[in-house]
Motif scaffolding. Structure first.
Motif, PDB file in Angstrom:
ATOM      1  N   LEU A  32      -1.682 -46.675  26.542  1.00 38.97           N
ATOM      2  CA  LEU A  32      -1.045 -46.182  25.318  1.00 38.97           C
ATOM      3  C   LEU A  32      -0.254 -47.274  24.630  1.00 38.97           C
ATOM      4  O   LEU A  32      -0.227 -47.374  23.406  1.00 38.97           O
ATOM      5  N   ALA A  33       0.411 -48.092  25.424  1.00 41.56           N
ATOM      6  CA  ALA A  33       1.228 -49.157  24.850  1.00 41.56           C
ATOM      7  C   ALA A  33       0.367 -50.159  24.093  1.00 41.56           C
ATOM      8  O   ALA A  33       0.804 -50.751  23.109  1.00 41.56           O
ATOM      9  N   ARG A  34      -0.887 -50.382  24.565  1.00 35.50           N
ATOM     10  CA  ARG A  34      -1.772 -51.321  23.890  1.00 35.50           C
ATOM     11  C   ARG A  34      -2.451 -50.691  22.677  1.00 35.50           C
ATOM     12  O   ARG A  34      -3.054 -51.381  21.878  1.00 35.50           O
ATOM     13  N   SER A  35      -2.364 -49.384  22.579  1.00 37.29           N
ATOM     14  CA  SER A  35      -3.028 -48.700  21.470  1.00 37.29           C
ATOM     15  C   SER A  35      -2.108 -48.660  20.259  1.00 37.29           C
ATOM     16  O   SER A  35      -1.045 -49.262  20.236  1.00 37.29           O
ATOM     17  N   ARG A  36      -2.530 -47.891  19.271  1.00 34.80           N
ATOM     18  CA  ARG A  36      -1.759 -47.808  18.046  1.00 34.80           C
ATOM     19  C   ARG A  36      -0.757 -46.668  18.078  1.00 34.80           C
ATOM     20  O   ARG A  36      -0.173 -46.338  17.066  1.00 34.80           O
ATOM     21  N   PHE A  41       6.359 -41.873  20.062  1.00 33.59           N
ATOM     22  CA  PHE A  41       5.470 -40.790  20.463  1.00 33.59           C
ATOM     23  C   PHE A  41       5.239 -40.800  21.970  1.00 33.59           C
ATOM     24  O   PHE A  41       5.171 -39.746  22.602  1.00 33.59           O
ATOM     25  N   ILE A  42       5.117 -41.989  22.567  1.00 34.26           N
ATOM     26  CA  ILE A  42       4.950 -42.083  24.014  1.00 34.26           C
ATOM     27  C   ILE A  42       6.173 -41.503  24.717  1.00 34.26           C
ATOM     28  O   ILE A  42       6.054 -40.764  25.695  1.00 34.26           O
ATOM     29  N   SER A  43       7.362 -41.813  24.186  1.00 34.11           N
ATOM     30  CA  SER A  43       8.593 -41.239  24.748  1.00 34.11           C
ATOM     31  C   SER A  43       8.598 -39.721  24.595  1.00 34.11           C
ATOM     32  O   SER A  43       9.015 -38.995  25.503  1.00 34.11           O
ATOM     33  N   PHE A  44       8.120 -39.249  23.454  1.00 34.50           N
ATOM     34  CA  PHE A  44       8.070 -37.811  23.209  1.00 34.50           C
ATOM     35  C   PHE A  44       7.119 -37.125  24.189  1.00 34.50           C
ATOM     36  O   PHE A  44       7.403 -36.021  24.658  1.00 34.50           O
ATOM     37  N   TRP A  46       6.549 -38.083  27.239  1.00 32.71           N
ATOM     38  CA  TRP A  46       7.284 -38.000  28.501  1.00 32.71           C
ATOM     39  C   TRP A  46       8.263 -36.836  28.484  1.00 32.71           C
ATOM     40  O   TRP A  46       8.399 -36.094  29.462  1.00 32.71           O
ATOM     41  N   ILE A  47       8.972 -36.676  27.376  1.00 30.35           N
ATOM     42  CA  ILE A  47       9.961 -35.599  27.275  1.00 30.35           C
ATOM     43  C   ILE A  47       9.285 -34.236  27.335  1.00 30.35           C
ATOM     44  O   ILE A  47       9.753 -33.320  28.024  1.00 30.35           O
ATOM     45  N   MET A  48       8.162 -34.095  26.642  1.00 25.82           N
ATOM     46  CA  MET A  48       7.438 -32.826  26.684  1.00 25.82           C
ATOM     47  C   MET A  48       6.899 -32.551  28.086  1.00 25.82           C
ATOM     48  O   MET A  48       6.825 -31.396  28.507  1.00 25.82           O
ATOM     49  N   PHE A  49       6.544 -33.602  28.816  1.00 28.98           N
ATOM     50  CA  PHE A  49       6.076 -33.419  30.190  1.00 28.98           C
ATOM     51  C   PHE A  49       7.216 -32.931  31.080  1.00 28.98           C
ATOM     52  O   PHE A  49       7.030 -32.018  31.896  1.00 28.98           O
ATOM     53  N   SER A 211      14.768 -28.343  31.735  1.00 26.18           N
ATOM     54  CA  SER A 211      14.946 -28.055  30.305  1.00 26.18           C
ATOM     55  C   SER A 211      16.116 -28.822  29.724  1.00 26.18           C
ATOM     56  O   SER A 211      16.014 -29.415  28.638  1.00 26.18           O
ATOM     57  N   PHE A 212      17.239 -28.839  30.436  1.00 22.90           N
ATOM     58  CA  PHE A 212      18.417 -29.528  29.926  1.00 22.90           C
ATOM     59  C   PHE A 212      18.235 -31.049  29.932  1.00 22.90           C
ATOM     60  O   PHE A 212      18.728 -31.745  29.043  1.00 22.90           O
ATOM     61  N   VAL A 213      17.517 -31.568  30.927  1.00 26.34           N
ATOM     62  CA  VAL A 213      17.224 -33.001  30.944  1.00 26.34           C
ATOM     63  C   VAL A 213      16.371 -33.369  29.737  1.00 26.34           C
ATOM     64  O   VAL A 213      16.639 -34.358  29.040  1.00 26.34           O
ATOM     65  N   ALA A 214      15.339 -32.577  29.456  1.00 26.00           N
ATOM     66  CA  ALA A 214      14.493 -32.831  28.296  1.00 26.00           C
ATOM     67  C   ALA A 214      15.295 -32.733  26.999  1.00 26.00           C
ATOM     68  O   ALA A 214      15.091 -33.524  26.075  1.00 26.00           O
ATOM     69  N   MET A 215      16.216 -31.771  26.921  1.00 25.45           N
ATOM     70  CA  MET A 215      17.032 -31.613  25.724  1.00 25.45           C
ATOM     71  C   MET A 215      17.886 -32.855  25.480  1.00 25.45           C
ATOM     72  O   MET A 215      17.933 -33.384  24.354  1.00 25.45           O
ATOM     73  N   VAL A 216      18.545 -33.346  26.519  1.00 25.78           N
ATOM     74  CA  VAL A 216      19.404 -34.525  26.377  1.00 25.78           C
ATOM     75  C   VAL A 216      18.582 -35.751  25.983  1.00 25.78           C
ATOM     76  O   VAL A 216      18.977 -36.514  25.098  1.00 25.78           O
ATOM     77  N   LEU A 217      17.431 -35.930  26.618  1.00 29.15           N
ATOM     78  CA  LEU A 217      16.586 -37.087  26.309  1.00 29.15           C
ATOM     79  C   LEU A 217      16.102 -37.055  24.867  1.00 29.15           C
ATOM     80  O   LEU A 217      16.056 -38.089  24.186  1.00 29.15           O
ATOM     81  N   LEU A 218      15.728 -35.876  24.386  1.00 30.83           N
ATOM     82  CA  LEU A 218      15.251 -35.772  23.014  1.00 30.83           C
ATOM     83  C   LEU A 218      16.363 -36.019  22.009  1.00 30.83           C
ATOM     84  O   LEU A 218      16.168 -36.669  20.989  1.00 30.83           O
ATOM     85  N   LEU A 219      17.548 -35.502  22.300  1.00 32.29           N
ATOM     86  CA  LEU A 219      18.680 -35.703  21.393  1.00 32.29           C
ATOM     87  C   LEU A 219      19.115 -37.167  21.344  1.00 32.29           C
ATOM     88  O   LEU A 219      19.559 -37.665  20.303  1.00 32.29           O
ATOM     89  N   ARG A 220      18.976 -37.870  22.463  1.00 32.32           N
ATOM     90  CA  ARG A 220      19.408 -39.261  22.530  1.00 32.32           C
ATOM     91  C   ARG A 220      18.350 -40.225  22.044  1.00 32.32           C
ATOM     92  O   ARG A 220      18.632 -41.407  21.817  1.00 32.32           O
ATOM     93  N   GLY A 221      17.112 -39.751  21.891  1.00 30.45           N
ATOM     94  CA  GLY A 221      16.032 -40.633  21.459  1.00 30.45           C
ATOM     95  C   GLY A 221      16.226 -41.082  20.017  1.00 30.45           C
ATOM     96  O   GLY A 221      16.841 -40.395  19.198  1.00 30.45           O
ATOM     97  N   ARG A 222      15.665 -42.253  19.725  1.00 36.61           N
ATOM     98  CA  ARG A 222      15.802 -42.781  18.365  1.00 36.61           C
ATOM     99  C   ARG A 222      14.913 -41.988  17.410  1.00 36.61           C
ATOM    100  O   ARG A 222      13.892 -41.448  17.805  1.00 36.61           O
ATOM    101  N   SER A 223      15.315 -41.963  16.146  1.00 39.51           N
ATOM    102  CA  SER A 223      14.532 -41.269  15.123  1.00 39.51           C
ATOM    103  C   SER A 223      13.660 -42.275  14.391  1.00 39.51           C
ATOM    104  O   SER A 223      14.074 -43.397  14.188  1.00 39.51           O
TER     105      SER A 223
END
Length: 223
Positions: A32-36, A41-44, A46-49, A211-223
């Motif tokens: 994924l990192a070598r792709s476009r 999105f890759i971080s997202f 992980w968060i959804m997983f 759920s709470f871990v995913a919430m914190v990660l998403l809130l802290r992620g860059r926009s």
């Protein structure tokens, strides 16, 4: 999907045609990192997983109500209460899909997804730890579950579409759906196993933590 799905190159662009097979090489993240695919999105994914491996099937919510009501009432009463609460859950979910979708046109959808999607599911899991047969109590937490389900369904793909380039958006959505499916399978096995082998509380706490871990990660992620 692996052998038949591919990106259709628009006639108006000379962008590199990106096949799904490019993303199934091991390790997946390196490919994924070598792709476009953008790093956000890759971080997202992980968060959804992380959220997905705790987001157990709603059938367990009905089973929980049947279990608790069955101690004080007949099986028929317990089952009918569970079915009515699930109908209420579906009404709230339908309303929240439309409401959150509309609200996301004016408010940061990532925050809405984190708080009302992930956070409310964590609250739901903690609420289902209670040993009560109060109808109002269960209406409240089935309502929270409905808000969470509607928010995730409405905003997950909307947020993904916003951060994935148009020429690889189909592949991105396919990856997102794959992550969702794998997460659902794992959560059903893990939560159901903990529920049966130890106690329902352990499975519910596990789901809340994810759920709470995913919430914190998403809130802290860059926009």
């Amino acid at each position: 999907i692996v052998f038949l799905t591919k990106e259709k190159t628009p006639q108006t662009t000379t962008a590199h045609q990106l096949h799904f097979l490019e993303h199934v090489k091991w390790p997946v993240l390196r490919s994924l990192a070598r792709s476009r695919m953008p790093s956000e999105f890759i971080s997202f994914l992980w968060i959804m997983f992380i959220f997905g491996i705790g987001n157990f099937n709603q059938a367990l919510l009905i089973y929980r109500v049947q279990e608790l009501w069955g101690y004080e009432h007949s099986f028929i009463v317990a089952t009918s209460q569970g079915v009515l609460l699930y109908a209420f859950f579906n009404i709230i979910r339908a309303c929240s899909e439309f409401g959150m979708g509309t609200l996301s046109d004016y408010v940061d959808r990532k925050k809405l997804l984190a708080i009302f999607g992930f956070g409310f599911f964590g609250i739901t899991a903690l609420g289902f730890l209670a040993h009560t047969t109060s109808l109002w109590f269960w209406l409240l937490f089935f309502g929270c579950a409905g808000v969470s389900a509607g928010t995730v369904k409405a905003l997950e793909k909307a947020h993904a579409a916003y951060i994935v380039p148009e020429d690889v958006r189909g592949t991105g959505m396919g990856l997102l759906q794959s992550v969702d499916g794998i997460g659902d399978l794992i959560s059903s096995i893990v939560v159901g196993g903990l529920w049966s082998a130890i106690t329902p509380a352990v499975g519910l706490i596990y789901a809340a933590v994810m759920s709470f871990v995913a919430m914190v990660l998403l809130l802290r992620g860059r926009s």
